[in-house]
Design a protein around this motif. Structure first.
Motif, PDB file in Angstrom:
ATOM      1  N   UNK A  95       0.822  -1.212   0.000  1.00 18.74           N
ATOM      2  CA  UNK A  95       0.000   0.000   0.000  1.00 18.74           C
ATOM      3  C   UNK A  95       0.856   1.262   0.000  1.00 18.74           C
ATOM      4  N   UNK A  96       2.084   1.166  -0.498  1.00 27.64           N
ATOM      5  CA  UNK A  96       2.906   2.366  -0.660  1.00 27.64           C
ATOM      6  C   UNK A  96       2.301   3.229  -1.766  1.00 27.64           C
ATOM      7  N   UNK A  97       1.821   2.561  -2.800  1.00 29.10           N
ATOM      8  CA  UNK A  97       1.046   3.295  -3.803  1.00 29.10           C
ATOM      9  C   UNK A  97      -0.364   2.731  -3.783  1.00 29.10           C
ATOM     10  N   UNK A  98      -1.349   3.592  -3.976  1.00 23.69           N
ATOM     11  CA  UNK A  98      -2.725   3.105  -4.015  1.00 23.69           C
ATOM     12  C   UNK A  98      -3.508   3.903  -5.051  1.00 23.69           C
ATOM     13  N   UNK A  99      -4.516   3.277  -5.574  1.00 23.22           N
ATOM     14  CA  UNK A  99      -5.260   3.857  -6.691  1.00 23.22           C
ATOM     15  C   UNK A  99      -5.820   5.260  -6.387  1.00 23.22           C
ATOM     16  N   UNK A 100      -6.439   5.460  -5.224  1.00 28.33           N
ATOM     17  CA  UNK A 100      -7.016   6.799  -4.975  1.00 28.33           C
ATOM     18  C   UNK A 100      -5.951   7.904  -4.893  1.00 28.33           C
ATOM     19  N   UNK A 101      -4.710   7.534  -4.669  1.00 26.87           N
ATOM     20  CA  UNK A 101      -3.665   8.546  -4.551  1.00 26.87           C
ATOM     21  C   UNK A 101      -2.984   8.856  -5.878  1.00 26.87           C
ATOM     22  N   UNK A 102      -3.616   8.452  -6.963  1.00 23.62           N
ATOM     23  CA  UNK A 102      -3.069   8.755  -8.282  1.00 23.62           C
ATOM     24  C   UNK A 102      -4.065   9.664  -8.999  1.00 23.62           C
ATOM     25  N   UNK A 103      -3.573  10.720  -9.570  1.00 25.11           N
ATOM     26  CA  UNK A 103      -4.488  11.625 -10.277  1.00 25.11           C
ATOM     27  C   UNK A 103      -3.887  12.018 -11.616  1.00 25.11           C
ATOM     28  N   UNK A 120      -0.050  12.810 -11.015  1.00 26.52           N
ATOM     29  CA  UNK A 120       0.399  13.024  -9.643  1.00 26.52           C
ATOM     30  C   UNK A 120       0.282  11.711  -8.881  1.00 26.52           C
ATOM     31  N   UNK A 121       1.371  11.290  -8.279  1.00 27.98           N
ATOM     32  CA  UNK A 121       1.349  10.068  -7.477  1.00 27.98           C
ATOM     33  C   UNK A 121       1.767  10.423  -6.062  1.00 27.98           C
ATOM     34  N   UNK A 122       0.911  10.080  -5.101  1.00 27.93           N
ATOM     35  CA  UNK A 122       1.260  10.306  -3.701  1.00 27.93           C
ATOM     36  C   UNK A 122       1.722   8.992  -3.098  1.00 27.93           C
ATOM     37  N   UNK A 123       2.875   9.046  -2.439  1.00 30.43           N
ATOM     38  CA  UNK A 123       3.456   7.826  -1.881  1.00 30.43           C
ATOM     39  C   UNK A 123       3.247   7.790  -0.388  1.00 30.43           C
ATOM     40  N   UNK A 124       2.849   6.614   0.131  1.00 32.76           N
ATOM     41  CA  UNK A 124       2.677   6.435   1.561  1.00 32.76           C
ATOM     42  C   UNK A 124       3.763   5.495   2.070  1.00 32.76           C
TER      43      UNK A 124
END
Lengths: 200, 1050
Positions: A95-103, A120-124
């Protein structure tokens, strides 16, 4: 944990990860089992004499009529199979990358005709002070830059509130020159190469 | 005279081995016939045996050895052997002496004493063994090994002398061939000698080689791999528990190695030790081992290593399980306690990585034995239930269920399933899980049926668990399993479709699984429920009946159930046949397809005859079809599947019924009085769709059978009638059926001597195709089809004129001799020649020679290539390429590869023409070429041309005027997505296979920039699949084609 590694991260099950649903228009496939019970095509239906120069059988299921633009799922598929530098586990499962955090947004909103787009990719990171957050960010950036057409701008950032030094990491990831310089570093190169090995 | 033999031999041996052997043989014969004595032979050597020259001495000894070897095994007396043995031992360093001793020790009269003499001689003379060459060392070792094999007791009686002697003799060896022998000898010593005084020496003798880093040279003629050496070394280290104080600390040290290969060797050695050492020894080290090995699982970097580590842990548990179990403080319990404790701690966070690893550990250890399972279940079982009930969310709960499922599997492993008793449970001990079963069933039932359908993975886990629970031998009652069956039924039949329908698939698979061990439940509960769901009318929706039919087919494996299913389905079909409306009959076809599937499976599984269905299906439905004038039984698709079913039944029927079918190819079991005395084919084939049934019946007949229709005088008449009949019909299906029949007659039922009729027919037809068409394109089409049908039938049996037939087909492509349409059509026809054919197939006893594809390919490729080069017309050139791609599509790649040099230029040209089928076939061939034979591609020098074309095919040309996007304008020819995708795939394959080996410069290097640039456009393709391949291709070129490759020369 003091060394900024997370030895025991949470892992998602592969069947829970987002995937592209079967297209409704795909050929009528009601099969509930993996065995194919479909009766054989009649022996007389295979007729090479009757085909045109572009065979109709290919044409139907495989025409250019339906446009398939690049969407967030496709971006996700590009980066979710990369592996974490410290575990042999994919970024998707962690879950470092997840679908909702990609725009995907138009780069110049004022000009709708322009086809320039920004991803835009947000990394957790798996833990707050993950020492490898920058490396992961760089890896994602490299993967996207080499996999997307040039009309896309890539923006990789740490998701807000998930990392202790997020600002610093973001600054580094956004700085083109620092990114380019970092990629000359042989250690980093081998790290990123390893991350990209599992890409599907 | 013996003297002269020895001299002759010594002179001959260098120049003429054969003659020398002959001399030795004749001496042996003289010995046998007592013309000379052994003493004389030995004395005859006198002149040479003390010669100063090594070579001469060696030749003399080898003469003696050859003579001994040529003697019959019982000839030599004990004394003689004794004398020879001493004689050879004294000269053991001379060439050939070892061979002589090796021969002597194989004789029955060779005594223990002599064996000891030989061994001592070896020790004495070969103290400097390592200074000799490999072959010499190998001979000595082999000799020793033989002695160890045949005279083990004699050697063992020598005690420490042989133990130390052998060990010292072999130390320092480095050659893998010799080491293979040495390891196996040392292992014998370790196991059978008393080594208590020399444990460390023995251990060091083998441990010195750990880890094996040997890498066989390329094309190694001896075929010894690193794995072979590793296996033998591991056997040595695990040979005796006396090694334990040395093995374990050393191995655990090595476990810290950074090399995964070394770690793997260590883990495999530890597992082998646990398998071989005794429980008393293992119990001393079990906890130390657990503390070290667990990290390989809990923090696994490499799943392979984790697997090996789990094996170690299980082997330890297995070893300790052999110990007395009764005591509460058993070694097994001591070992499992810390495991339970640590795993329980990790399980507190069930979804975390280490919890998953803990599940794997518990499963591995508990599947070791019933005792281990019970200890673990008692500690973990209640905790898992509590954890589930206090679960913080579905993710955690699912993880708990996953671990439980693993334990269920372990339970099946140790207690056995319904169908198989476990060897670990010989007494049929009752399953400890019985204590928890009510709670567990409740939890799993609730998880499966009480959760919303969006939680697919959670429910999947629950479904898996329920299936596993129902499998465990003697655990659940019929009622309880029946309840699960009900759940699965409901999921398959009643739930709405969701996502990829994984749960429905799993439920269906579970039902199929249960049908193997509880068929009664399936036939009582599932079967009626499914049957009731089958609609009665043709207009039903496929979404409704398709899964039901598939389900029915899947659960009806058991014999009675299958018979019931067939009866019910046939009833349904016969009912549907009554309707006379409609033009397409998908539901009828689906039911028939199910019947075909089930019968196929039955025929394949049991080889049992299917003639139980002969009367009802073959006779009944054929007759019925002759009486029908509308509805499903006149539909071509329906009749095709029905024909396949009949074909299958006839093929699996006894001879008399096959004979009956042979007599009814066209009569189709009509009542005789309704048919005239001499009916013509066209009256019998009324309605014409009956042709399809006839074809399948004809196809089912073996080649040997006789009947009126298969008489050699009748066949030409039938073929004529079929041609006439086919030329009158407008239905393609009927035309194809007639052609199939002609192929069958030609291929299966015509003797080589009677082929002249077919030859005439063929040449006449081919001649007819030369004329300009007279407004009758249909006859051209039929003519070409007929020519190909006949040729195919003839070529597959490799009739003597194969070459000629193929040449005349290629002649059709010549536009100077034939009208254009003929050439174009014929080009397409080449695809039919080798393409798989359901009618003319091996199953249907067609004569298909194994070498046919190869012959066809080897004749056609050079021919087409030559004509292609000679041709001036672009359209004619294209015809040749189309014909070639048709053949390529159905030829196995190992046949294609040898012809590559001829083919490659043609393949490249094929990428330039617009015909998409050709392009796709070519790209598929190229993909195979790249991955199977990259060196041929490199040698051809065509790589740059290929790469440029691939980029061109993969790229969609840009519109010049974007404003004209409405589409009516001129659109440049675009390749189909499949072609673009395949082109990108080929580009992705190139770096993987080309340039990676070999000393030459990587031919891709110069193209890298161009490819990477070209691919950026493909990254923006409209189609996702194309983009995906482009992404892979770019990644492959970016990282697979390296500038710094040159530095890699190690």
């Amino acid at each position: 944990m003091e060394d900024g590694k997370n030895a025991n991260p949470l892992i998602l099950n592969p069947s829970d990860l987002p995937t592209r649903r079967r297209r409704a228009s795909a050929r009528q496939d009601h099969s509930a089992l993996d065995v194919s019970l479909a009766y054989p095509a009649p022996s007389f239906s295979n007729d090479p004499f009757a085909r045109s120069s572009s065979p109709s059988s290919i044409e139907e299921s495989d025409s250019d009529a339906e446009d398939e633009p690049i969407d967030t799922q496709e971006i996700y598929d590009l980066i979710a199979t990369m592996s974490d530098p410290e575990h042999p586990i994919t970024l998707g499962s962690l879950a470092v990358v997840s679908l909702p955090d990609i725009a995907i947004t138009p780069t110049i909103p004022s000009r709708p005709a322009s086809n320039l787009q920004t991803v835009t990719v947000l990394i957790t990171p798996t833990i707050q002070h993950c020492s490898l957050a920058t490396v992961i960010g760089l890896g994602v950036r490299v993967r996207l830059e080499e996999s997307l057409p040039p009309r896309f701008r890539v923006d990789v950032r740490i998701k807000e509130g998930t990392h202790s030094t997020a600002d610093e990491v973001n600054k580094q990831l956004a700085d083109k020159e620092r990114v380019a310089a970092a990629l000359w570093n042989p250690t980093l190169q081998s790290f990123i190469k390893k991350m990209l090995e599992t890409c599907e | 005279m013996a003297l002269s033999d020895a001299r002759d031999y010594v002179l001959a041996v260098e120049s003429n081995q054969h003659e020398a052997a002959e001399i030795a043989r004749s001496t042996a014969q003289k010995l046998e016939s007592r013309q000379v004595t052994l003493i004389e032979v030995v004395q005859s050597l006198g002149e040479y045996i003390n010669n100063g020259d090594d070579k001469i001495r060696a030749r003399a000894v080898s003469y003696l050895v050859s003579v001994i070897s040529s003697l019959p095994p019982k000839y030599l007396s004990r004394q003689q052997i004794q004398v020879l043995c001493h004689f050879l031992c004294d000269r053991i360093e001379d060439g050939g002496a070892i061979d002589g001793l090796s021969k002597l020790q194989s004789l029955d009269r060779f005594t223990n004493e002599m064996a000891q003499t030989v061994v001592r001689a070896i020790f004495e003379h070969f103290a400097d063994l390592q200074t000799r060459n490999q072959a010499g060392r190998y001979r000595v070792l082999q000799m020793l090994n033989e002695l160890l094999d045949r005279h083990r007791k004699a050697l063992r009686d020598m005690g420490d002398e042989s133990l130390v002697g052998i060990t010292e003799l072999v130390s320092g060896e480095k050659d893998p061939r010799n080491l293979m022998l040495i390891f196996s000898m040392l292992r014998v010593l370790m196991v059978e000698w008393d080594i208590t005084m020399h444990v460390e020496m023995m251990f060091d003798a083998v441990y010195a080689y750990f880890p094996i880093t040997f890498r066989p040279p390329p094309n190694d003629p001896y075929g010894i791999t690193a794995q072979d050496l590793k296996d033998r070394l591991r056997d040595c280290l695990a040979a005796t528990p006396l090694f334990a104080p040395h093995t374990f600390p050393n191995m655990l040290d090595r476990l810290d190695s950074t090399s995964n290969t070394v770690k793997k060797d260590v883990l495999q050695t530890l597992a082998a030790c646990a398998d071989n050492y005794d429980p008393a020894t293992i119990s001393q080290y079990s906890i130390t081992l657990w503390d070290a090995v667990k990290f390989e699982v809990l923090q696994a970097q490499e799943s392979e290593l984790a697997e090996e580590a789990l094996r170690v842990l299980r082997s330890i548990a297995e070893c300790l399980s052999t110990h007395a179990y009764s005591s509460a403080n058993s070694a097994l319990l001591q070992y499992l306690k810390p495991i339970n404790k640590e795993c329980l701690e990790h399980l507190q966070e069930p979804a975390a990585r280490q919890a998953k690893a803990s599940g794997n550990i518990l499963t591995a250890v508990s599947s070791a034995s019933i005792q281990a399972f019970e200890i673990i279940m008692k500690a973990i079982g209640p905790a898992l239930i509590t954890m589930y009930q206090s679960g913080q969310g579905l993710v955690q709960q699912r993880a708990v269920l996953e671990v439980s499922n693993q334990l269920f599997e372990a339970s099946i492993d140790v207690y056995g399933s319904w169908t198989a008793l476990s060897p670990k449970n010989p007494q049929g001990r009752e399953n400890l899980m019985g204590e928890f079963k009510d709670q567990v069933v409740a939890i799993y039932s609730q998880a499966l049926m009480g959760t919303v359908k969006e939680e697919v993975s959670f429910r999947l886990t629950a479904a898996n668990g329920l299936l596993l629970l129902s499998k465990i031998r003697g655990m659940l009652s019929e009622n309880e399993i029946g309840l699960f069956v009900q759940y699965f039924d409901d999921i398959v039949l009643k739930e709405e479709s969701y996502g990829r329908d994984e749960l429905k698939k799993r439920a269906m698979a579970a039902l199929a699984g249960i049908s193997h061990f509880k068929p009664g439940l399936i036939s009582d509960i599932t079967f009626p429920a499914f049957m009731a769901r089958l609609p009665d009318a043709e207009e039903a929706q496929p979404e409704i009946y398709q899964p039901v039919l598939e389900g029915l087919a899947e659960i009806s494996v058991e014999k009675d159930l299958q018979a019931t299913l067939m009866r019910r389905l046939l009833n349904k079909v016969e009912f549907l046949f009554k309707s006379s409306q409609g033009t397409s009959f998908p539901y009828t076809c689906s039911i028939l397809g199910t019947i075909l599937y089930v019968l196929n499976r039955a025929a394949a599984a049991s080889q049992s005859p299917l003639d139980a269905y002969y009367d009802r299906v073959v006779i009944g439905l054929s007759r019925r079809a002759t009486e029908t004038r509308g509805g499903p039984l006149t539909n071509e698709t329906v009749l095709d599947i029905l024909g396949r079913i009949m074909n299958l039944i006839v093929r699996h029927s006894p001879v008399d019924k096959v004979q009956m079918a042979a007599e009814n190819i066209y009569l189709l079991f009509r009542n005789n009085q309704l048919v005239g005395d001499l009916p013509t084919l066209s009256t019998l084939l009324e309605p014409p769709t009956l042709t399809i049934l006839s074809t399948w019946l004809l196809a089912a007949l073996p080649r040997s059978i006789h009947s009126v229709d298969l008489d050699k005088a009748q066949i030409p008449r039938t073929i004529d009638e079929l041609i006439l009949f086919a030329s009158k019909t407008s239905s393609l299906a009927i035309t194809q059926s007639c052609l199939s029949q002609i192929s069958l007659y030609t291929n299966k039922h015509t003797k080589p001597a009677d082929l002249s009729y077919v030859d005439n027919l063929l040449s006449q037809r081919l001649l007819g195709l030369r004329d300009e068409p007279m407004g009758d394109t249909e006859s051209i089409d039929f003519g070409i089809r007929l020519a190909f049908a006949l040729t195919k039938a003839l070529i597959l049996r490799l009739s003597p004129k194969t070459n000629q037939y193929l040449t005349s087909l290629v002649d059709l492509l010549d536009e100077n001799q034939h009208p254009r349409e003929v050439s174009r059509k014929a080009a397409m026809g080449f695809a039919t020649i080798l393409s798989p054919d359901d009618v003319l197939s091996k199953k249907n006893a067609a004569e298909i020679r194994l070498l046919a594809p190869q012959r066809v390919f080897q004749i056609l490729t050079p021919l087409i290539s030559e004509r292609f080069k000679a041709s001036q017309s672009p359209s004619e050139k294209e015809n040749y390429l189309i014909a070639l791609s048709g053949i390529l599509a159905s030829v196995p790649s190992d046949i294609v590869m040898p012809e590559l040099p001829t083919l490659l230029p043609l393949l490249l040209q094929s990428l330039d023409i617009t015909d998409q089928t050709v392009k796709v076939a070519t790209l598929e061939t190229l993909a195979v070429v790249i991955s199977n034979n990259p060196s041929a591609l490199e040698e051809s020098g065509h790589i740059p041309a290929l790469v440029k074309r691939l980029i061109k095919v993969a790229t969609v040309p840009k519109y010049k005027s974007p404003k004209d996007a409405s589409g009516a304008g001129i659109v440049p020819p675009t390749n189909l997505p499949t072609a673009r995708r395949l082109a990108a795939r080929c580009l992705a394959l190139l770096p993987k296979y080309v340039g990676s080996a070999g000393s030459r410069a990587n031919p891709l290097l110069g193209l890298k920039r161009e490819v990477l640039h070209g691919l950026t456009y493909v990254l923006d393709d409209h189609k996702r699949d194309v983009r995906k391949e482009a992404v892979d291709a770019r990644a492959a070129w970016l990282r697979g084609v390296d500038d710094i490759d040159d530095d890699d020369d190690v």
